[in-house]
Design an enzyme around this catalytic site. Sequence first.
Site, mmCIF file in Angstrom:
data_model
loop_
_atom_site.group_PDB
_atom_site.id
_atom_site.type_symbol
_atom_site.label_atom_id
_atom_site.label_comp_id
_atom_site.label_asym_id
_atom_site.label_seq_id
_atom_site.Cartn_x
_atom_site.Cartn_y
_atom_site.Cartn_z
ATOM 1 N N ASP A 10 9.127 120.211 26.842
ATOM 2 C CA ASP A 10 9.240 121.172 27.946
ATOM 3 C C ASP A 10 8.100 120.972 28.939
ATOM 4 O O ASP A 10 8.296 120.930 30.154
ATOM 5 C CB ASP A 10 9.294 122.618 27.423
ATOM 6 C CG ASP A 10 8.217 122.950 26.392
ATOM 7 O OD1 ASP A 10 7.524 122.022 25.906
ATOM 8 O OD2 ASP A 10 8.064 124.144 26.070
ATOM 9 N N ASP A 56 16.891 111.113 33.559
ATOM 10 C CA ASP A 56 17.618 111.630 34.732
ATOM 11 C C ASP A 56 16.640 112.345 35.661
ATOM 12 O O ASP A 56 16.671 112.180 36.877
ATOM 13 C CB ASP A 56 18.709 112.632 34.309
ATOM 14 C CG ASP A 56 20.080 111.979 34.183
ATOM 15 O OD1 ASP A 56 20.132 110.792 33.782
ATOM 16 O OD2 ASP A 56 21.092 112.634 34.493
ATOM 17 N N TYR A 110 22.091 112.197 18.570
ATOM 18 C CA TYR A 110 23.305 111.534 19.047
ATOM 19 C C TYR A 110 24.134 110.979 17.893
ATOM 20 O O TYR A 110 25.346 110.847 18.007
ATOM 21 C CB TYR A 110 22.942 110.373 19.986
ATOM 22 C CG TYR A 110 22.841 110.737 21.443
ATOM 23 C CD1 TYR A 110 21.999 111.755 21.865
ATOM 24 C CD2 TYR A 110 23.577 110.043 22.400
ATOM 25 C CE1 TYR A 110 21.890 112.072 23.202
ATOM 26 C CE2 TYR A 110 23.471 110.355 23.738
ATOM 27 C CZ TYR A 110 22.635 111.373 24.139
ATOM 28 O OH TYR A 110 22.532 111.675 25.469
ATOM 29 N N LYS A 166 8.721 117.666 20.207
ATOM 30 C CA LYS A 166 8.738 119.128 20.154
ATOM 31 C C LYS A 166 8.228 119.483 18.759
ATOM 32 O O LYS A 166 8.908 120.159 17.970
ATOM 33 C CB LYS A 166 10.172 119.639 20.422
ATOM 34 C CG LYS A 166 10.277 121.136 20.601
ATOM 35 C CD LYS A 166 9.738 121.651 21.930
ATOM 36 C CE LYS A 166 9.751 123.165 21.948
ATOM 37 N NZ LYS A 166 9.120 123.749 23.137
ATOM 38 N N ASP A 200 17.171 110.879 27.305
ATOM 39 C CA ASP A 200 18.351 111.014 28.175
ATOM 40 C C ASP A 200 18.025 111.997 29.305
ATOM 41 O O ASP A 200 18.260 111.725 30.481
ATOM 42 C CB ASP A 200 19.537 111.516 27.344
ATOM 43 C CG ASP A 200 20.781 111.726 28.194
ATOM 44 O OD1 ASP A 200 21.100 110.835 29.002
ATOM 45 O OD2 ASP A 200 21.430 112.787 28.054
HETATM 46 C C1 IPM Z 1 22.959 107.702 29.609
HETATM 47 C C2 IPM Z 1 24.232 108.506 29.605
HETATM 48 C C3 IPM Z 1 24.883 108.411 28.236
HETATM 49 C C4 IPM Z 1 23.939 109.037 27.232
HETATM 50 C C5 IPM Z 1 26.299 109.040 28.138
HETATM 51 C C6 IPM Z 1 27.238 108.463 29.170
HETATM 52 C C7 IPM Z 1 26.877 108.890 26.763
HETATM 53 O O1 IPM Z 1 23.978 109.815 29.987
HETATM 54 O O2 IPM Z 1 23.024 106.487 29.336
HETATM 55 O O3 IPM Z 1 21.907 108.266 29.897
HETATM 56 O O4 IPM Z 1 23.964 110.253 27.033
HETATM 57 O O5 IPM Z 1 23.162 108.291 26.635
HETATM 58 MG MG MG Z 2 22.001 110.139 30.645
#
Ligand code: IPM
Ligand code: MG
Length: 358
Positions: free
Chosen positions: A224, A252, A141, A192, A248
């Site tokens: 993975d 999710d 990032y 990884k 990240d």
């Molecule tokens: C998160 C989001 C952020 C990230 C974005 C909005 C920059 O997806 O906080 O998980 O990628 O960290």
């Molecule tokens: Mg995110």
Amino acid sequence: MSKIIAVLPGDGIGPEIIAEAVKLLNTLNQSHGLDIQLEEGLIGGAAIDVTGKPLPDATLELVKKSDAVLLGAVGGTKWEPLPIAIRPEKGLLGLRSELGLFANLRPAILFPELANASTLKPEVVVGLDILIVRELTGGIYFGKPRGVRKLDNGERQGFNTLVYDTHEIERIARVGFESAMKRQRRLCSVDKANVLEATELWREIVIEISNDYPEVELTHMYVDNAAMQLVRFPKQFDVMVTNNMFGDILSDLASQLTGSIGMLPSASLDSNGKGMYEPIHGSAPDIAGRNIANPLATILSVAMLLRYSLKLPELADKVEHAVSKVLQDGLRTADIRQDGKTVVSTREMGDAIVAALN
Ligand code: IPM
Ligand code: MG
């Protein structure tokens, strides 16, 4: 002296869900002995529209003098044509980096009432309680060089750099081990290492740090495989520690195990416990302004703020119990709708939480 909480609603559904969190904080302030002052600031697209910058100086000043930050969400289609360097997301990344918030805690806990809201079979997710510890201020990032360049052959080339210094790995590994010590004492480090040198070093350093935590059972998993294991048998995990980008993605994924991404809070902490608190979901422009977004991830982020930055565990428990109570009472926002339950709006959910506090 009252503590200052910076409130940054941001974009999309951000202002709606933050309004419910503010309602909750004001109630706690008036009748539950909390002594805080809320100060609002601009971030993301909302800040670009007013100041031309995703992270205005005034916001930076505000968050620096604050004891904690509560953030909604940033981003939206309106600002997508802008160059990456000045997009709303840069405001969020700038905050993380300027405040040194390297440790991102993302708990994925299934409220038993939502067992049927997950797309996975109830027996796979009932009892789920995972903590993902994501490194937040390093890795790909932030790594340099980065950009898009023109090659001699006329083609364009996009490039980013995955880079970790030992001290960055050490400190996030320690957060992983310390977290595990407070839980079931199992830590899975996700990397990884079979392909990427930066994560081979990651693994080496995590093993070194593990010497200081003999009571924690350390395992390693390639990312993975970790993604696959999270949907196959998620309850094998207690704490997972991983780099910025893997965290990240995996968080999710893990959110879906809990029924909805609208349920996952997060805390981003510096080395002194100062923190920024935000739901892990984004600004959801498709449902913005319709009073249907789920405010629970933000409300649970308030609980984390009370616990980690204000050191008020009883109040944090109270907020978390209120969320349980409201779910037990059968209230659901649209994202967690279930047969036989009452679908409520964002504001109704916020009101129900406030009512359930007492
Ligand atoms: C998160 C989001 C952020 C990230 C974005 C909005 C920059 O997806 O906080 O998980 O990628 O960290
Ligand atoms: Mg995110």
